[in-house]
Design a protein around this motif. Structure first.
Motif, short mmCIF file in Angstrom:
data_model
loop_
_atom_site.label_atom_id
_atom_site.label_comp_id
_atom_site.label_asym_id
_atom_site.label_seq_id
_atom_site.Cartn_x
_atom_site.Cartn_y
_atom_site.Cartn_z
N THR A 258 0.83 -1.21 0.00
CA THR A 258 0.00 0.00 0.00
C THR A 258 0.87 1.26 0.00
OG1 THR A 258 -1.73 -1.16 1.21
CG2 THR A 258 -1.82 1.24 1.23
N LYS A 273 -7.91 -2.47 5.57
CA LYS A 273 -8.49 -1.29 6.20
C LYS A 273 -8.36 -1.41 7.72
CE LYS A 273 -11.78 0.03 2.61
NZ LYS A 273 -13.19 0.30 2.29
N LYS A 274 -8.23 -0.26 8.37
CA LYS A 274 -8.09 -0.25 9.82
C LYS A 274 -9.41 -0.63 10.49
CE LYS A 274 -4.50 3.32 9.70
NZ LYS A 274 -4.10 4.66 10.16
N LYS A 275 -9.32 -0.91 11.80
CA LYS A 275 -10.51 -1.33 12.53
C LYS A 275 -11.59 -0.26 12.55
CE LYS A 275 -8.00 -4.51 15.57
NZ LYS A 275 -7.62 -4.82 16.97
N ASP A 276 -11.16 1.00 12.49
CA ASP A 276 -12.15 2.08 12.50
C ASP A 276 -12.73 2.36 11.11
OD1 ASP A 276 -10.00 3.21 11.24
OD2 ASP A 276 -9.65 4.78 12.72
N GLY A 277 -12.31 1.55 10.12
CA GLY A 277 -12.83 1.69 8.77
C GLY A 277 -12.07 2.63 7.88
N THR A 278 -11.07 3.32 8.42
CA THR A 278 -10.29 4.24 7.61
C THR A 278 -9.30 3.48 6.73
OG1 THR A 278 -8.67 4.48 9.39
CG2 THR A 278 -10.47 6.09 9.31
N THR A 279 -8.88 4.12 5.66
CA THR A 279 -7.98 3.49 4.70
C THR A 279 -6.54 3.92 4.97
OG1 THR A 279 -9.69 3.48 3.00
CG2 THR A 279 -7.42 3.26 2.25
N PRO A 280 -5.63 2.98 5.24
CA PRO A 280 -4.22 3.35 5.46
C PRO A 280 -3.57 3.83 4.17
CG PRO A 280 -4.44 0.97 5.37
CD PRO A 280 -5.84 1.53 5.34
N LYS A 281 -2.63 4.74 4.33
CA LYS A 281 -1.95 5.27 3.16
C LYS A 281 -0.61 4.59 2.92
CE LYS A 281 -4.09 9.84 3.44
NZ LYS A 281 -3.86 11.32 3.55
N THR A 284 1.03 -1.32 6.96
CA THR A 284 0.60 -1.58 8.34
C THR A 284 1.09 -2.96 8.77
OG1 THR A 284 -1.48 -2.57 7.59
CG2 THR A 284 -1.48 -0.19 8.03
#
Length: 430
Positions: A258, A273-281, A284
């Motif tokens: 990514t 995707k992170k647990k909070d639903g945000t997309t890592p740039k 991870t």
């Protein structure tokens, strides 16, 4: 002409290197005999031919064909140049470029500071563009850039195109950790080191940068970056990737992660995707675990298992990156005993994979520069950049460069121990 000593004829006859060197040495001596057997008077040519035959037969050198022509040629060369050049690759061929021209180009190449530059010339092509007099030499002589480089290296054996990079100063604590680890590693056998899979990540912008430059490595400190290199421009393509290399298995796996241009956090069989639903740039721990699982499964396919001696397995060597520390590799099916961790700021201890990055970086810079010249208005595509990188990476398995780096690891470990945990001399880092 004395054809047996021709560079191409000796190769075509499949002679061993020792035989080639012997015939080259014989031809060098024969040329001196040809040059010194005549005084330039045609009336004395017969006497000169007899003298050449006598000396060659007595010393065991084959007599050249077309003897009068060869005598005139080498006598003339000796008069014009003051001596007969003994470089075997010039045997029988007039020089296209004089030593004075080579020295001029070399002075221009290494004189980058006097030209107002902040860093060395990254290529001979850039030198020729910046210094028209060098381009004029190339045009007048008709030689290639490769030939010019070879001739300059004869005058300066330390001339190399190297990566200019910053090296952090080591704290006493880091030195202590490095020293402790090297004392463990130096006792590894060659067979054990050959089974280690070296893993590391890299972010590579698809830009022609000034990270590389031509310097005389005997004079320059080439490990210090002379200017902070701009690593990103708006809309530039970025390739983020992991590579895994092994002395026994060669180039094992290249994986784009990514942050690579056009590549999101979703794969065919995974979503990062992170647990909070945000997309890592960027990378991870979750994606690192995915990569390691993929790598471990690949290493246990028949293709790679058949390379191992019975009763052995691969070990995985990683550095102390943050996402590595946070990864649960046991959940990937990788036993703790199969993981080798290195201290921070230890690229020299990890040089097998670091030098692999260097080979890829050098190749991509040359390719980008060539493409920029051939297609100045062409739009660079992510797919073609990836293809170039992958092709060069997997070619490492056939070039032997990985095994060469592995074979010198114990020398590097010992050099670090001798330095008290500090960086060893440059020759042990390469």
């Amino acid at each position: 002409m004395f054809t047996l000593t021709s560079k191409y004829n000796t190769r075509s006859q499949g002679l061993k290197k020792s035989a080639i060197k012997a015939t080259q040495a014989a031809w060098n001596e024969t040329r001196h005999i040809l040059a010194n057997s005549w005084d330039g008077d045609e009336a004395h040519m017969d006497a000169a031919k007899d003298e050449v035959r006598t000396i060659c037969n007595r010393q065991g050198y084959p007599v050249p064909q077309n003897l009068p022509g060869q005598i005139r040629k080498w006598w003339g060369r000796a008069q014009a140049e003051g001596a007969v050049n003994t470089h075997y690759h010039l045997a029988g061929h007039p020089e296209k470029i004089s030593q004075q021209q080579v020295q001029f180009c070399l002075d221009e190449l290494l004189g980058w500071k006097s030209h107002g530059r902040a860093d060395p010339y990254p290529s001979i092509e850039v030198l020729a563009e910046s210094r028209p007099a060098v381009q004029q030499v190339l045009d007048d002589t008709g030689i290639t850039v490769k030939t010019l480089v070879n001739r300059m290296k004869q005058l300066r054996p330390g001339l190399k195109r190297v990566r200019l990079r910053a090296i952090k100063k080591l704290t006493p604590k880091v030195k202590e950790n490095r020293l402790k680890r090297c004392r463990e590693l130096v006792d590894y056998t060659d067979a054990e080191l050959q089974r280690v899979v070296w893993i590391d990540a890299k972010s590579m912008p698809m830009l022609v940068s000034n990270e590389w430059g031509w310097v005389d490595t005997h004079d320059e400190e080439t490990t210090l970056q002379l200017r902070k290199v701009q690593t990103r421009k708006a809309k530039s393509i970025m390739l983020n990737y992991y590579i895994a290399v092994c002395g026994l298995a060669g180039a094992v796996l290249l994986y784009f992660y990514t942050g690579t241009t056009g590549l999101g956090p979703t794969r065919e069989d995974a979503d990062f995707k992170k647990k909070d639903g945000t997309t890592p740039k960027t990378l991870t721990s979750m994606e690192f675990e995915y990569f390691m699982t993929k790598l471990w499964k690949l290493l246990h396919t028949r293709k790679f298992q058949r390379l191992l001696p019975p009763g052995t397995d691969y070990t995985l060597s990683i550095d102390g990156d943050g996402c590595h520390k946070g990864a649960n590799l046991a959940s990937c099916g990788i036993p703790a005993a199969a993981i080798e961790k290195h201290p921070s700021n230890s690229s020299d201890m990890h040089k097998v994979v670091e030098n692999g990055h260097g080979c890829l970086q050098s190749h991509m810079q040359r390719w980008l520069l060539k493409r920029e010249r051939e297609q100045p208005d062409g739009q660079l595509q992510v797919a073609e950049c990836k293809a170039q990188l992958e092709a060069r990476f997997y070619r490492m398995s056939t070039t032997g460069e990985i095994k060469r780096n592995v074979s010198t690891l114990r020398e590097t470990y010992q050099a670090i121990i001798d330095a008290g945990g500090d960086y060893p001399p440059k020759r042990f880092r390469q």
